[in-house]
Design an enzyme around this catalytic site. Sequence first.
Site, PDB file in Angstrom:
ATOM      1  N   ARG A  60      63.088  13.451-158.968  1.00 47.57           N
ATOM      2  CA  ARG A  60      62.568  13.980-160.434  1.00 47.57           C
ATOM      3  C   ARG A  60      61.363  13.183-160.867  1.00 47.57           C
ATOM      4  O   ARG A  60      61.073  13.344-161.859  1.00 47.57           O
ATOM      5  CB  ARG A  60      63.750  14.288-161.176  1.00 47.57           C
ATOM      6  CG  ARG A  60      65.029  15.083-160.816  1.00 47.57           C
ATOM      7  CD  ARG A  60      66.022  15.041-161.820  1.00 47.57           C
ATOM      8  NE  ARG A  60      65.907  15.875-162.992  1.00 47.57           N
ATOM      9  CZ  ARG A  60      66.202  17.191-163.178  1.00 47.57           C
ATOM     10  NH1 ARG A  60      66.543  17.803-162.059  1.00 47.57           N
ATOM     11  NH2 ARG A  60      65.971  17.968-164.203  1.00 47.57           N
ATOM     12  N   GLY A  63      62.867  15.101-170.717  1.00 42.94           N
ATOM     13  CA  GLY A  63      62.475  16.226-171.502  1.00 42.94           C
ATOM     14  C   GLY A  63      61.242  15.847-172.532  1.00 42.94           C
ATOM     15  O   GLY A  63      60.631  14.597-172.167  1.00 42.94           O
ATOM     16  N   GLU A  85      47.180  26.989-150.364  1.00 44.47           N
ATOM     17  CA  GLU A  85      48.496  25.970-150.200  1.00 44.47           C
ATOM     18  C   GLU A  85      48.010  24.938-149.297  1.00 44.47           C
ATOM     19  O   GLU A  85      48.202  23.695-149.374  1.00 44.47           O
ATOM     20  CB  GLU A  85      49.406  26.969-149.459  1.00 44.47           C
ATOM     21  CG  GLU A  85      50.624  26.076-148.810  1.00 44.47           C
ATOM     22  CD  GLU A  85      51.492  25.132-149.696  1.00 44.47           C
ATOM     23  OE1 GLU A  85      51.181  25.333-150.890  1.00 44.47           O
ATOM     24  OE2 GLU A  85      52.300  24.571-149.381  1.00 44.47           O
ATOM     25  N   LYS A 109      59.169  15.776-157.828  1.00 37.88           N
ATOM     26  CA  LYS A 109      59.579  17.058-157.260  1.00 37.88           C
ATOM     27  C   LYS A 109      59.909  18.236-158.056  1.00 37.88           C
ATOM     28  O   LYS A 109      59.699  19.374-157.791  1.00 37.88           O
ATOM     29  CB  LYS A 109      61.084  16.920-156.189  1.00 37.88           C
ATOM     30  CG  LYS A 109      61.602  18.012-155.390  1.00 37.88           C
ATOM     31  CD  LYS A 109      60.649  18.033-154.254  1.00 37.88           C
ATOM     32  CE  LYS A 109      61.050  19.295-153.524  1.00 37.88           C
ATOM     33  NZ  LYS A 109      60.047  19.721-152.517  1.00 37.88           N
TER      34      LYS A 109
END
Length: 604
Positions: free
Chosen positions: A27, A99, A476, A599
Amino acid sequence: MCGIIGIVGTSTVTERLVDGLKRLEYRGYDSSGVAVLDGGKLIRQRAEGKIKGLVAKLATDHVDGQIGIAHTRWATHGVPNETNAHPHFSGRVGVVHNGIIENFLDIRKELSHRDFRTETDTEVVSHLVDEALSQGLAPKEAFSQSLKKLKGAYAFGVIIDDHPDHIYCARAGSPLALGIGEDEMYLGSDAMALAQLTTKLIYLEEGDWAILTPTSYEIYDVDDNKVERDITILTGGPAMAEKGNYRHFMLKEMYEQPETIGRTLSNYIDEYRLSANVPAELDFSEFDRVIIIACGTACYAGMVAKYWFEQVAGLAVDVDIASEFRYRKPVISPKSLFIAVSQSGETADTLAALRYCKEAGVKTAALVNVMTSTMAREADIALPINAGPEIGVASTKAFTSQLTALASLALAAGTARGMISEDDQKRMATALIKTPRHVKQALRLDKDIEAMAFEFSKSKSAFYLGRGSQVPIAFEGALKLKEISYIHAEGYAAGELKHGPIALIEDGTPVIVLAPYDRLFEKTISNLQEVASRGAHIILITDKEGASHAESMADNMIVLPTSDSFVAPIITTVAVQLLAYHTAVHLGTDVDQPRNLAKSVTVE
Ligand code: F6R
């Protein structure tokens, strides 16, 4: 999109908090920190950079206690240094936060008499709670009243000096799970963070806040009413993905694709009937439109699906990036099917788009890898891809599984809407069933692509071209290259280049052309020649038939196994993944955790 974890119990917590942080490092990895109450007093250790930096600091200067909170950061407000690393302390209060507090400047002004030490938005939270405590409020009231002043997205954990048995936590906009243990309670950003601690989880709902002690938990809703929330039993065990003998998670995950695609197919394709299976609630004859919303790589999967749904099912598809869709006031027909595509199921913008469409009253589906995620829980229909944990920040196996699932859904739609013959249905189902084998064959080109990547890694920029369903794969391919090798790259529809970007082609500019031998092959090859004649260095990704037609026109060729054109985008993906990977390895970048990325993007 930071990761948070907390433990309140009866034995020491630091080692387990750090283990949880390692599971959350996907994260964010700009800095990390842990805070505990030792003899009732707040102490902490923090370090810039990855969690191994925190581990090294703790080895020489250990902090521990029976209650603690920890954080791994992806910086939003304030540079990623130790001062801005969480946990933040103000007076008696320590906080970790995932957040963005949108009104932090207003709160800072309101609390201008206080001593702010960081550039973060989060610090206002510890100040608000501490200010309320110093005005004489009890911790519970101080916490709940502070929450009322916050605007934005948050998941918090708060501990308080001289208040050793309590963690306060809350969520709004960012995910937060509680864990129930034996004489211990936990909080974590996701199930994976808590998987080694407990199997009993409670997912807090939007606006919920809670108080944890070693033997109890109390949950309150946004209006401060005490509420009960369901307990979910976690299955699948605490196993954290391991790299095994692979040099990087990304390489391992690319090599897993024959298996992961196979797992996705087992959800959606009936191998005996050669037909697509979808949940009964997904009756494609009901819909006049599909809206696919996602971010980044997941959005490119949606763009490929547009070709499939339109061609196979005659169903109109809107694809949009979530951050634009949610603020655009999109016109939504009541007979639309909304599909959120997301590996994590937590991406803030995609989640907001899902909520927007739910409110608009249309049927919503979430195509996700993490079935315990917020999107899977909030959508009317949760559609799994079953790719297993994806640790490499650059998405690989999740993307090919998203494609596989979306192709299966398009096939189901084509059948339900009477748009394809039985023969075509069987041909496409067979093509999908053969995909794991073709992907395995494509992976055998690894060494050739590695050799090609050596020269390629010296490039300053590159172009990826394709037509039809290969266009999103060109996007991509360019994204994979950018994010892990830091080489500038752009994907273009091959026919679009001459409308401007061709001006950038000069001697030696690498152009990767995606051209399986299909109905658009000759047109793509014409575009290849346009750039070749201006000096571009051509890497042609094609199949056997394509190679026999265009061999002389390319400087390098990657010859993939021949597949049905329906599934060809899945096969060409493998080549662009390997090319980006080996280029990055040649350049010595941090492949699994590239700079500036995380991620899971749980902030706007
Ligand atoms: C790129 C990549 C990202 C994600 C995007 C959406 O390799 O991984 O572009 O695809 O951040 O994430 P999810 O799928 O979790 O919603």
